[in-house]
Design a protein around this motif. Sequence first.
Motif, PDB file in Angstrom:
ATOM      1  N   HIS A  62       0.827  -1.215   0.000  1.00  0.00           N
ATOM      2  CA  HIS A  62       0.000   0.000   0.000  1.00  0.00           C
ATOM      3  C   HIS A  62       0.860   1.265   0.000  1.00  0.00           C
ATOM      4  N   GLU A  63       0.394   2.263  -0.715  1.00  0.00           N
ATOM      5  CA  GLU A  63       1.145   3.508  -0.815  1.00  0.00           C
ATOM      6  C   GLU A  63       1.269   4.193   0.565  1.00  0.00           C
ATOM      7  N   GLU A  64       0.228   4.100   1.411  1.00  0.00           N
ATOM      8  CA  GLU A  64       0.335   4.781   2.721  1.00  0.00           C
ATOM      9  C   GLU A  64       1.448   4.150   3.577  1.00  0.00           C
ATOM     10  N   ASP A  65       1.612   2.823   3.482  1.00  0.00           N
ATOM     11  CA  ASP A  65       2.706   2.169   4.215  1.00  0.00           C
ATOM     12  C   ASP A  65       4.060   2.577   3.608  1.00  0.00           C
ATOM     13  N   ALA A  66       4.076   2.665   2.285  1.00  0.00           N
ATOM     14  CA  ALA A  66       5.317   3.055   1.601  1.00  0.00           C
ATOM     15  C   ALA A  66       5.723   4.471   2.019  1.00  0.00           C
ATOM     16  N   ALA A  67       4.741   5.374   2.105  1.00  0.00           N
ATOM     17  CA  ALA A  67       5.031   6.769   2.496  1.00  0.00           C
ATOM     18  C   ALA A  67       5.581   6.792   3.924  1.00  0.00           C
ATOM     19  N   TRP A  68       4.985   5.998   4.789  1.00  0.00           N
ATOM     20  CA  TRP A  68       5.441   5.902   6.194  1.00  0.00           C
ATOM     21  C   TRP A  68       6.900   5.445   6.238  1.00  0.00           C
ATOM     22  N   LEU A  69       7.208   4.393   5.469  1.00  0.00           N
ATOM     23  CA  LEU A  69       8.571   3.840   5.473  1.00  0.00           C
ATOM     24  C   LEU A  69       9.573   4.828   4.867  1.00  0.00           C
ATOM     25  N   ARG A  70       9.147   5.483   3.789  1.00  0.00           N
ATOM     26  CA  ARG A  70      10.010   6.471   3.112  1.00  0.00           C
ATOM     27  C   ARG A  70      10.459   7.547   4.119  1.00  0.00           C
ATOM     28  N   GLU A  71       9.499   8.028   4.901  1.00  0.00           N
ATOM     29  CA  GLU A  71       9.782   9.095   5.863  1.00  0.00           C
ATOM     30  C   GLU A  71      10.748   8.599   6.957  1.00  0.00           C
ATOM     31  N   ARG A  72      10.509   7.380   7.484  1.00  0.00           N
ATOM     32  CA  ARG A  72      11.389   6.832   8.545  1.00  0.00           C
ATOM     33  C   ARG A  72      12.804   6.618   8.017  1.00  0.00           C
ATOM     34  N   LEU A  73      12.907   6.149   6.776  1.00  0.00           N
ATOM     35  CA  LEU A  73      14.233   5.883   6.203  1.00  0.00           C
ATOM     36  C   LEU A  73      14.972   7.205   5.970  1.00  0.00           C
ATOM     37  N   ALA A  76      16.353   8.361   9.117  1.00  0.00           N
ATOM     38  CA  ALA A  76      17.507   7.536   9.527  1.00  0.00           C
ATOM     39  C   ALA A  76      18.716   7.753   8.606  1.00  0.00           C
ATOM     40  N   GLY A  77      18.539   8.570   7.584  1.00  0.00           N
ATOM     41  CA  GLY A  77      19.660   8.866   6.682  1.00  0.00           C
ATOM     42  C   GLY A  77      19.989   7.722   5.734  1.00  0.00           C
ATOM     43  N   LEU A  78      18.969   6.878   5.465  1.00  0.00           N
ATOM     44  CA  LEU A  78      19.198   5.744   4.550  1.00  0.00           C
ATOM     45  C   LEU A  78      18.686   6.077   3.144  1.00  0.00           C
ATOM     46  N   ALA A  79      19.411   5.600   2.135  1.00  0.00           N
ATOM     47  CA  ALA A  79      19.085   5.988   0.759  1.00  0.00           C
ATOM     48  C   ALA A  79      18.142   4.999   0.069  1.00  0.00           C
ATOM     49  N   THR A  80      17.585   4.031   0.805  1.00  0.00           N
ATOM     50  CA  THR A  80      16.691   3.027   0.213  1.00  0.00           C
ATOM     51  C   THR A  80      15.482   3.701  -0.439  1.00  0.00           C
ATOM     52  N   GLU A  81      15.239   3.345  -1.707  1.00  0.00           N
ATOM     53  CA  GLU A  81      14.060   3.870  -2.400  1.00  0.00           C
ATOM     54  C   GLU A  81      12.868   2.981  -2.046  1.00  0.00           C
ATOM     55  N   VAL A  82      11.720   3.592  -1.777  1.00  0.00           N
ATOM     56  CA  VAL A  82      10.549   2.801  -1.377  1.00  0.00           C
ATOM     57  C   VAL A  82       9.482   2.870  -2.460  1.00  0.00           C
ATOM     58  N   ARG A  83       8.975   1.702  -2.844  1.00  0.00           N
ATOM     59  CA  ARG A  83       7.934   1.640  -3.871  1.00  0.00           C
ATOM     60  C   ARG A  83       6.722   0.908  -3.306  1.00  0.00           C
ATOM     61  N   ALA A  84       5.583   1.034  -4.023  1.00  0.00           N
ATOM     62  CA  ALA A  84       4.362   0.337  -3.572  1.00  0.00           C
ATOM     63  C   ALA A  84       3.705  -0.383  -4.738  1.00  0.00           C
ATOM     64  N   GLY A  85       3.091  -1.537  -4.428  1.00  0.00           N
ATOM     65  CA  GLY A  85       2.236  -2.209  -5.401  1.00  0.00           C
ATOM     66  C   GLY A  85       2.857  -3.397  -6.106  1.00  0.00           C
TER      67      GLY A  85
END
Length: 395
Positions: A62-73, A76-85
């Motif tokens: 879900h995009e809302e979970d992805a947005a949540w994770l994107r913000e936490r990362l 934390a200064g991590l460069a992980t790209e977060v996608r949904a679906g």
Amino acid sequence: MTQRPRAVTVLGATGSIGSSTLDVIARHPDRYRVHALTAHRSRETLLAQCRVHAPALAVLDHEEDAAWLRERLRQAGLATEVRAGAEALVEVSEAPEVEVVMAAIVGAAGLLPTLAAVRAGKRVLLANKEALVMSGALFMDAVGRAGATLLPIDSEHNAIYQCLPVEHRGGLARHGVTQLLLTASGGPFRGWSPRALAEVTPEQACAHPNWSMGRKISVDSATLMNKGLELIEACWLFDARPDQIQVVVHPQSVIHSMAAYSDGSVLAQLGNPDMRTPIAYGLAWPERIEAGVEALDLFAVSRLDFEAPDEAAFPCLRLAREAMADGGTAPAVLNAANEVAVAAFLDGTLGFAGIPELVARVRERCPVEPAGELEGILAADARARREAREWLSRR
Ligand SMILES: NC(=O)c1ccc[n+]([C@@H]2O[C@H](COP(=O)([O-])OP(=O)(O)OC[C@H]3O[C@@H](n4cnc5c(N)ncnc54)[C@H](OP(=O)(O)O)[C@@H]3O)[C@@H](O)[C@H]2O)c1
């Protein structure tokens, strides 16, 4: 010459198999690096995994979970790209930089990304048996065409793989193999009467005596549907007919399966019941690497028992064998009906004995169609789910 670490995508990273895979990978940073991690809704667990493994990509449903994770990362200064679906799952499975894909999503949701990895010619570590059960011929054809390396992670199939000659395609008889002996623990309710089985709760069904697993496969192990799905999986993986596979209940789960040969030899693979063994085998094949698994102590095991499965008390094994014999879309229908039945059992709306009943009713209502095209398989899956939900709502 030192080799660069191989890039791995872990589909279903937050599950039981996914976590064990990351445990093995973490033991070998010189050999493996994580390219992508995926989960359905477990964003907290995925965040913790991203902190440890710093993947290039993380995928949630879900995009809302992805947005949540994107913000936490980001915090934390991590460069992980977060996608949904679902499309993102396919992309991280077929990305050119990925060499190895662990297919550890549970259920039919894993079919498209697993098939994408196969079609892209990856080394595919197959835990997601439902994907192969649904699409058998099409899946194995794709493996051959793309030159993918398919390594079974189910402990039984991994054991058989280890007991067969390296090149075992083209029928078992060509290699002197007379029978595959697929072991089963018998689940937590081995020896129970039908009356006692009718009272089983989800908590009891999920407390497997030997293995720690996700909830769906735990219920499948308790009904023996897991063994039925494995029988179908073994037919496809090893070019075997159902009558060449004997299910052997072996309560200690020390022998993970066997291959019998025409000269009377029976080769077995043994080990403690820990999925890190087949996972490490799949990652490193044809080499062997340390998996963090304790050495087997045969004196502590002391005895190995074997018995025939009770197919009267556990009809799912027969239902799976019949679906394989009917061919076409029958295994996809069986699988879809079982997924709906297990979910209903887990949420308390269907009794344990209702699982095989629902699967049998849905099989009667869904005609068997050819399974040559993905669209037909997905349509059969969708129809079976509809029929299963209708049956549940009518009761
Ligand atoms: N566990 C074992 O010992 C074992 C042994 C042999 C074979 N297998 C097979 O391996 C597969 C995984 O089993 P498991 O026990 O690891 O299951 P699990 O613990 O339930 O984990 C399932 C994983 O799939 C993800 N997932 C669930 N539904 C999804 C969806 N609709 N879309 C995308 N991702 C989804 C989950 O994400 P969330 O965490 O966000 O829900 C989780 O990461 C199954 O096919 C099982 O039969 C397992």
